[in-house]
Design a protein around this motif. Structure first.
Motif, PDB file in Angstrom:
ATOM      1  N   GLY A 214       3.911  -3.813   4.935  1.00 38.57           N
ATOM      2  CA  GLY A 214       3.053  -4.077   6.086  1.00 38.57           C
ATOM      3  C   GLY A 214       1.904  -4.974   5.679  1.00 38.57           C
ATOM      4  O   GLY A 214       1.674  -5.213   4.490  1.00 38.57           O
TER       5      GLY A 214
ATOM      6  N   ARG B   5      -2.791  -2.696   7.577  1.00 39.04           N
ATOM      7  CA  ARG B   5      -2.115  -1.461   7.982  1.00 39.04           C
ATOM      8  C   ARG B   5      -2.519  -0.334   7.033  1.00 39.04           C
ATOM      9  O   ARG B   5      -2.065  -0.257   5.901  1.00 39.04           O
ATOM     10  CB  ARG B   5      -0.595  -1.644   7.967  1.00 39.04           C
ATOM     11  CG  ARG B   5       0.166  -0.441   8.540  1.00 39.04           C
ATOM     12  CD  ARG B   5       1.677  -0.620   8.454  1.00 39.04           C
ATOM     13  NE  ARG B   5       2.164  -1.716   9.284  1.00 39.04           N
ATOM     14  CZ  ARG B   5       3.421  -2.176   9.249  1.00 39.04           C
ATOM     15  NH1 ARG B   5       4.299  -1.651   8.409  1.00 39.04           N
ATOM     16  NH2 ARG B   5       3.784  -3.175  10.034  1.00 39.04           N
ATOM     17  N   LEU B   6      -3.372   0.566   7.497  1.00 37.40           N
ATOM     18  CA  LEU B   6      -3.957   1.566   6.607  1.00 37.40           C
ATOM     19  C   LEU B   6      -3.147   2.849   6.560  1.00 37.40           C
ATOM     20  O   LEU B   6      -2.357   3.153   7.447  1.00 37.40           O
ATOM     21  CB  LEU B   6      -5.400   1.863   7.042  1.00 37.40           C
ATOM     22  CG  LEU B   6      -6.326   0.645   7.080  1.00 37.40           C
ATOM     23  CD1 LEU B   6      -7.757   1.077   7.379  1.00 37.40           C
ATOM     24  CD2 LEU B   6      -6.269  -0.145   5.779  1.00 37.40           C
ATOM     25  N   THR B   7      -3.376   3.595   5.487  1.00 38.48           N
ATOM     26  CA  THR B   7      -2.762   4.899   5.281  1.00 38.48           C
ATOM     27  C   THR B   7      -3.759   5.953   5.753  1.00 38.48           C
ATOM     28  O   THR B   7      -4.959   5.818   5.488  1.00 38.48           O
ATOM     29  CB  THR B   7      -2.496   5.100   3.773  1.00 38.48           C
ATOM     30  OG1 THR B   7      -1.732   3.986   3.304  1.00 38.48           O
ATOM     31  CG2 THR B   7      -1.750   6.390   3.496  1.00 38.48           C
TER      32      THR B   7
ATOM     33  N   GLY C 199      -4.589  14.693   4.127  1.00 36.74           N
ATOM     34  CA  GLY C 199      -3.250  15.178   3.817  1.00 36.74           C
ATOM     35  C   GLY C 199      -2.684  14.570   2.559  1.00 36.74           C
ATOM     36  O   GLY C 199      -3.273  13.769   1.918  1.00 36.74           O
TER      37      GLY C 199
ATOM     38  N   SER D 176      -6.038   8.971   5.527  1.00 33.83           N
ATOM     39  CA  SER D 176      -6.664   9.446   4.288  1.00 33.83           C
ATOM     40  C   SER D 176      -6.609  10.961   4.152  1.00 33.83           C
ATOM     41  O   SER D 176      -6.893  11.508   3.104  1.00 33.83           O
ATOM     42  CB  SER D 176      -8.102   8.965   4.200  1.00 33.83           C
ATOM     43  OG  SER D 176      -8.861   9.530   5.235  1.00 33.83           O
TER      44      SER D 176
ATOM     45  N   ARG E 180      -2.016  -6.117   5.014  1.00 30.13           N
ATOM     46  CA  ARG E 180      -3.104  -5.425   4.318  1.00 30.13           C
ATOM     47  C   ARG E 180      -3.982  -4.632   5.287  1.00 30.13           C
ATOM     48  O   ARG E 180      -4.709  -3.726   4.876  1.00 30.13           O
ATOM     49  CB  ARG E 180      -3.948  -6.406   3.498  1.00 30.13           C
ATOM     50  CG  ARG E 180      -4.710  -7.420   4.313  1.00 30.13           C
ATOM     51  CD  ARG E 180      -5.377  -8.475   3.455  1.00 30.13           C
ATOM     52  NE  ARG E 180      -6.370  -7.937   2.549  1.00 30.13           N
ATOM     53  CZ  ARG E 180      -7.555  -7.499   2.924  1.00 30.13           C
ATOM     54  NH1 ARG E 180      -7.913  -7.512   4.198  1.00 30.13           N
ATOM     55  NH2 ARG E 180      -8.409  -7.042   2.048  1.00 30.13           N
TER      56      ARG E 180
END
Lengths: 306, 306
Positions: B296, B300-302, B306, B304, B298
């Protein structure tokens, strides 16, 4: 065009950063990889990390790997440590170049070590003292320098402030890690400029990932800014934990191939390095993402008959 | 740093150059790909080639693909032709932008079409006249411009002489193909400089392959030299025939991702383009080599937690 450097110093990080992000391989295989790399002409190798085996089982045998490895004259070996216990192990093993790490992004740092960036920097200040007292050098690696997978953009001013602090605390070098491949030429230029404005004299090393194809464009940008120290990982060893299947570290042979064609010296024998990349594929049993490993250097010609 | 262009023109070549170098897919699938690309905002698409079906079975249904494809307003479609018969077919199908190809390397040209570069240029002179008489434009693509897999380095002066000839014969544009990914920033700079010294006014387009990881570094170098037209192939469609398993064409989404982050406009909707890259993987049934497709953009964030 800016005048490019005549030579650059590549630090090979496959044995540590690479293997730490692959499925574990036997001690014997790690020693083979390390020794093969030591014979390529590369001048610096990140050999192992001294971390808790429960946290990173891939490095559980770091002491044995290092004990059995050939220490080749003219090669500088370094180790990464997470804390004072790791630092003591690294010093006891005989390392004199030691790396510590902190994330520029507070969220990323908390996810990694369950504390904020500032708290980690307090620890690092103590670690630097400990290392210096033992006669070792201390490099501060700043992860997520070009972007954080949780927070997004990371302000270059924030990274530069971390450099300020590291320099004040005695760091001998700073390294900027593009942990999840968010770097682009614009980000490289912005960060290097911001750091140079405030801390012009600290040696700087760049660590790129090729997650989004930009690693060599970033390296080219850094060369134009006069940066001469880079990490790379043979074969591109080291997957990208945030994007399964995506490539991680910049492959050393891709960097060396481009640099040599541009007339920039690395002391590395590219053919020997490609052979080690082949060995790395054999040892990990994984198809590595290096184009130069697959296709060979541009000088490897196809027979025109037949 | 040189002032970079504010915008660049990307020509999407996946439907032709990409699919021509993949296993054949059904007509229906080709139309789907072409139509999906037409809706990404891209302004130029190389749609098909009119070649002999025995030579290139992947393009045997070019007429039908083009007939069924949506022709979207604001998109310029082009076709590649190998000879006057192909040119007649392309003109009859309604194309007004047509490409012809010659290899800078004599050996490569002989391997492709069993005649030398000069003989092919004689043919091309006639083709240009034919196309111009029919009101179409003629682009001359010069393959192996940055190196030949049989001969090795190709002298930029030789390529520039081919440009001279093409310009004299009326070419509307020249394109430089890095056919087997032998380009590096040094080679790009050398070639563009040599061409500009002799033919400053001819529009220039660059076509990079990422075989050895250098595609975006080459693109960056070309931007610094003011080049604003580039080919790219969605998903990196189009294997590299000389190096099985190696990546071929520069992936359009990798180019667009880097360009947009650098503030350079392409008119392309990156998210829409990545969806088409996913479609291209589905249609070819092959894992494509694009990092931006895998990871994806840069931005497209994950999450935070879990």
């Amino acid at each position: 065009m800016a005048e490019l450097p005549k030579s650059v110093s590549i630090r090979e990080v496959g044995p540590r950063d690479g293997l730490q992000n692959e499925d574990p391989i036997p001690t014997e295989a790690k020693v083979r990889l390390l020794d093969a790399l030591s014979r390529t002409g590369v001048r610096r190798i990140e050999a192992v990390s001294f971390v808790h085996p429960r946290a990173i089982p891939q490095m559980a045998d770091a002491d044995e790997v290092w004990q059995r490895a050939a220490k080749v004259d003219g090669v500088r070996y370094s180790a990464l440590v997470p804390n004072s216990k790791g630092a003591q192990r690294a010093l006891a093993a005989g390392f004199t170049e030691i790396e510590v790490v902190v994330s520029a992004s507070d969220t990323h740092n908390r996810r990694n070590v369950n504390r904020g960036t500032d708290e980690s920097l307090d620890d690092i200040a103590e670690l630097i003292d400990l290392l210096h007292q033992a006669g070792a050098t201390a490099e501060v690696i700043i992860a997520t320098s070009f972007g954080c997978p949780y927070e997004g953009d990371v302000d270059p001013a924030r990274v530069a402030a971390i450099v300020d602090r590291a320099v004040r605390d005695g760091a001998d070098r700073v390294a900027f890690g593009d942990t999840t491949g968010m770097g682009t030429p614009r980000r490289v230029r912005g960060l290097i400029t911001a750091v140079r404005d405030r801390d012009a004299d600290i040696p700087v090393l760049l660590h790129f990932h090729n997650t989004r194809g930009t690693a060599l464009a970033n390296l080219l940008t850094a060369l134009e800014l006069g940066v001469t120290e880079f990490d790379a990982s043979v074969g591109g060893l080291g997957g990208c934990p945030y994007a399964p299947g995506a490539s991680g570290n910049l492959a050393t042979e891709e960097a060396v191939h481009m640099l040599h064609d541009m007339g920039i010296d690395t002391d590395i024998d590219l053919d020997a390095l490609i052979e080690v990349a082949e060995l790395a594929e054999e040892l990990t049993g994984r198809r590595l993402p290096s184009g130069v490993l697959r296709a060979g250097p541009r000088t490897r010609l196809t027979a025109s008959s037949g």
